[in-house]
Design a protein around this motif. Structure first.
Motif, PDB file in Angstrom:
ATOM      1  N   LYS A 163      97.471 106.121   9.563  1.00 59.36           N
ATOM      2  CA  LYS A 163      98.505 106.690   8.698  1.00 59.36           C
ATOM      3  C   LYS A 163      99.629 105.696   8.485  1.00 59.36           C
ATOM      4  CE  LYS A 163     101.291 110.897   8.183  1.00 59.36           C
ATOM      5  NZ  LYS A 163     101.680 112.173   8.830  1.00 59.36           N
ATOM      6  N   GLU A 168     101.550 105.900  15.971  1.00 66.25           N
ATOM      7  CA  GLU A 168     100.287 105.198  16.199  1.00 66.25           C
ATOM      8  C   GLU A 168     100.510 103.914  16.990  1.00 66.25           C
ATOM      9  OE1 GLU A 168      97.576 106.354  12.322  1.00 66.25           O
ATOM     10  OE2 GLU A 168      99.332 105.076  12.040  1.00 66.25           O
ATOM     11  N   THR A 246      93.269 114.271   9.316  1.00 65.88           N
ATOM     12  CA  THR A 246      93.729 115.430  10.069  1.00 65.88           C
ATOM     13  C   THR A 246      94.568 115.082  11.287  1.00 65.88           C
ATOM     14  OG1 THR A 246      91.632 115.427  11.303  1.00 65.88           O
ATOM     15  CG2 THR A 246      91.762 116.834   9.346  1.00 65.88           C
ATOM     16  N   GLY A 247      94.989 113.837  11.446  1.00 66.31           N
ATOM     17  CA  GLY A 247      95.831 113.504  12.588  1.00 66.31           C
ATOM     18  C   GLY A 247      95.467 112.163  13.183  1.00 66.31           C
ATOM     19  N   PRO A 248      96.173 111.746  14.250  1.00 71.45           N
ATOM     20  CA  PRO A 248      95.922 110.437  14.880  1.00 71.45           C
ATOM     21  C   PRO A 248      94.447 110.219  15.188  1.00 71.45           C
ATOM     22  CG  PRO A 248      97.863 111.455  15.840  1.00 71.45           C
ATOM     23  CD  PRO A 248      97.251 112.491  14.922  1.00 71.45           C
ATOM     24  N   ASP A 251      93.321 109.764  10.484  1.00 70.04           N
ATOM     25  CA  ASP A 251      94.049 109.519   9.239  1.00 70.04           C
ATOM     26  C   ASP A 251      93.466 108.314   8.508  1.00 70.04           C
ATOM     27  OD1 ASP A 251      96.109 111.541   9.188  1.00 70.04           O
ATOM     28  OD2 ASP A 251      96.974 110.528  10.935  1.00 70.04           O
TER      29      ASP A 251
END
Length: 273
Positions: A163, A168, A246-248, A251
């Motif tokens: 992302k 991250e 949908t997230g770490p 993405d």
């Protein structure tokens, strides 16, 4: 994280030992595959295949081919017809490619000689993709890759598995040192050199942490990709960029490009392996 810094990554350097680069790329392939990090990119890639009538992908800058096996299988299921993939790179990771070709039953093949993504040879057919590698290129070379695809009326999908956030970066430094030490014995194909340069002389872990940090800082945002695409000389070409996932770990930043007059594109049928 909207900044972009053109720092250096070890794996880009010609002098960097191949055995260390190979160990880093093998770990990256293992993690991308285990996390199915590009799951959110599959519908976008399916769209490119359907818009162009293709069933073949040539992956540029393949590295060790991280996640490509899962993508090939899911695309074949989604399109209800076999999708084949050819891997290529300026520095081909032959060992990893042979492993993927064998385990895929020939659905994944590779070009054993160097392929320059800024000037792909005529042998490069089908939809072009770049996973986890576009950030390696400074703007003038990144635009050259997009221009080459447009000049040859080839659809292209750029995908980065992140992302691009400070979270991250924090997770990378907190958890990856432990993850590297835990999963290294399970990375295939097995190499004694990988164990040596992970546990005895930890050049692979240090390289992964540095290059992972720099990758996030070098990554283009969707807005930067959109501005770059707007400078490509391609009047009948459509570009679209954004984020999905949908997230770490799930993405994806993407840029899609394809000719508008898709009905004029000749469907390329890959040769039998």
């Amino acid at each position: 994280m909207n900044i972009r810094l053109q720092l250096f990554e070890f794996e880009d350097q010609r002098w960097f030992p191949h055995v260390i680069r190979q160990g880093m790329l093998d770990f990256l392939r293992f993690m991308i595959t285990r996390l199915n990090a590009y799951e959110a990119a599959t519908p976008l890639l399916q769209e490119l295949l359907e818009r162009t009538g293709q069933r073949h992908i040539t992956d540029l800058c393949s590295g060790a081919g991280g996640g490509i096996a899962a993508i090939q299988q899911e695309l074949s299921q989604r399109t209800e017809s076999p999708v084949t993939i050819t891997l290529s790179d300026l520095y081909p990771n032959i060992g990893a490619y042979e492993y993927l070709q064998h385990t895929s039953g020939g659905s994944i093949r590779f070009v054993p000689t160097p392929v320059d993504a800024t000037a792909a040879p005529e042998s490069v057919k089908g939809v072009r993709t770049i996973f986890s590698s576009f950030h390696h290129f400074p703007p003038h070379l990144a635009k050259a890759i997009l221009q080459d695809a447009a000049d040859k009326c080839a659809a292209i999908g750029i995908f980065e598995g992140a992302k691009k956030s400070w979270l991250e970066l924090l997770l990378l430094w907190l958890f990856f040192p432990v993850i590297i030490l835990v999963v290294t014995p399970f990375v295939r194909p097995f190499r004694l050199s990988r164990l040596f340069f992970t546990y005895i002389i930890p050049l692979i872990p240090l390289g992964i942490l540095w290059d992972g940090t720099v990758s996030l800082l070098r990554m283009y945002t969707p807005e930067q990709l959109e501005r770059m695409a707007s400078e490509i000389r391609a009047p009948n070409y459509t570009w679209r960029s954004g984020r999905t996932g949908t997230g770490p770990g799930k993405d994806v930043i993407y840029l899609l490009g394809y000719p508008e007059e898709v009905e004029s594109i000749k469907v390329e049928k890959p040769e039998s392996p």
